[in-house]
Write an enzyme that holds these catalytic residues in place. Structure first.
Site, PDB file in Angstrom:
ATOM      1  N   TYR A   1       0.819  -1.203   0.000  1.00 48.76           N
ATOM      2  CA  TYR A   1       0.000   0.000   0.000  1.00 48.76           C
ATOM      3  C   TYR A   1       0.859   1.261   0.000  1.00 48.76           C
ATOM      4  CZ  TYR A   1      -4.053   2.865   1.429  1.00 48.76           C
ATOM      5  OH  TYR A   1      -5.071   3.783   1.500  1.00 48.76           O
TER       6      TYR A   1
ATOM      7  N   ASP B   1       0.760  -9.271  13.774  1.00 53.90           N
ATOM      8  CA  ASP B   1       0.395  -8.315  12.731  1.00 53.90           C
ATOM      9  C   ASP B   1      -0.800  -7.482  13.186  1.00 53.90           C
ATOM     10  OD1 ASP B   1      -0.222  -6.914  10.443  1.00 53.90           O
ATOM     11  OD2 ASP B   1      -0.063  -8.647   9.108  1.00 53.90           O
TER      12      ASP B   1
ATOM     13  N   HIS C   1       3.688  -7.584  10.443  1.00 50.32           N
ATOM     14  CA  HIS C   1       3.157  -7.463   9.092  1.00 50.32           C
ATOM     15  C   HIS C   1       4.126  -7.971   8.024  1.00 50.32           C
ATOM     16  CE1 HIS C   1       0.211  -6.227   6.266  1.00 50.32           C
ATOM     17  NE2 HIS C   1       0.932  -5.265   5.739  1.00 50.32           N
TER      18      HIS C   1
END
Length: 336
Positions: free
Chosen positions: A91, A272, A301
């Site tokens: 992202y 995460d 993550h």
């Protein structure tokens, strides 16, 4: 944060997500419209000082025929069409510099790293793909752009671009169209999962901590970015909650997972807080093809980072480095 003691309960979780009744019709119409544009991959050589990898600036028509950019990297010493890996990035990132992400080409694959339209200005190298489509009110970031309606939502365009990336690569003389895999971390994993559910005949797939899975539950479990964008948007637009999740129902990885058949490797970190591991497991449980899952107890993550990529390298080698297709009956045994 979760620990090894929480794993049995985590494995037992099943999502309440229900896909829209016209999910297939929506995506059929979307992709048919995109296919009005010929899936060609235009390549321009990039001059680098690399001695073992050739790099090309790649452009192909995505949603609406809009130009989508990427890098195509090839091992310099090659003969004939190669097995291929299409990768999608995290992202806010972009395709980065020509000399980055050399793993897959170094392992002998035609490697297409695809930009995500409108992103590439946040971290880890720039992107080169604009999004010429505007949107209504949205929270800063990308997650809520055009979220008022399924037709205007940004990930409709992003997922379509990703499907077209595979279709364009399959037209290239550099790639064997019958030996194509998809991979990606985080947002890239969510995009790869959508492609796995929309594109037939993929040979393998790898999803590291995939984003956009079990979306409503993810928004309940974490306040971290990017889900914080969705939370902020709905906090300001309280009358839009149900409509927003109706839109997101067409883009949830769980629906794509149910339609995917390629042998797949999932991974998640128990720590995460960006893409909670329960949401990755929700997609894993819905996945329609042979699958394995790796939970990394002390990772967040990164979902195992390079050690997880080693697993993917080994798996892809077994499935893609043969010229004829032999369906792989991968064990469904869970790992932790």
């Amino acid at each position: 944060m979760l620990t090894e003691d929480d794993v049995p309960e985590l494995w037992a979780y099943r999502s309440a997500y229900r896909e829209p009744a016209d999910f297939d019709a929506f995506w059929k119409d979307t992709l048919e419209a995109a296919r009005d544009h010929e899936p060609r991959l235009e390549l321009t050589p990039v001059d680098t000082d690399l001695e073992t990898v050739d790099v090309y600036d790649a452009v192909f028509p995505g949603f609406g025929g809009h130009p989508v950019h990427g890098w195509l990297r090839l091992p310099r010493h090659r003969s004939g069409p190669l097995p291929a890996v299409v990768q999608f990035h995290g992202y806010g990132s972009g395709r980065g510099a020509p000399v980055e992400d050399l793993l897959w080409a170094s392992a002998g694959y035609a490697h297409l790293l695809v930009d995500t339209r409108g992103q590439g200005g946040a971290w880890a190298g720039g992107g080169a793909t604009a999004d010429p489509v505007g949107s209504g009110p949205s929270h800063p970031g990308f997650l809520t752009r055009g979220i008022e309606d399924r037709d205007t939502y940004v990930y409709r365009r992003v997922f379509t671009d990703a499907v077209r990336a595979v279709e364009a690569l399959r037209t290239s003389p550099h790639a064997d169209p019958d030996r194509v895999a998809v991979t990606g971390p985080s947002q890239g994993g969510g995009i790869a999962l959508a492609v796995a559910g929309l594109v037939p005949g993929l040979r393998a797939a790898h999803f590291q901590a995939p984003f956009l899975c079990d979306i409503r539950q993810a928004a309940r479990l974490t306040g971290e970015q990017p889900y914080a964008e969705l939370i902020g948007y709905l906090g300001a637009r309280r009358d839009r909650v149900e409509q927003t999740f109706r839109t997101l129902g067409y883009f949830d990885g769980l629906a794509f997972a149910r339609r995917a058949t390629a042998p797949a490797w999932f991974s998640a970190g128990l720590r995460d807080e960006v893409c909670p591991p329960a949401t990755t497991l929700a997609a894993y449980h819905r996945y329609g093809g042979p699958k394995q899952m790796r939970l990394w107890e002390f990772n967040g993550h990164d979902a195992g980072g390079p050690e997880d990529l080693v697993i993917a390298l080994s798996a892809f080698r077994a499935l893609l480095k043969t010229s004829s297709h032999h369906p792989h009956q991968q064990s469904r045994k869970k790992e932790s």
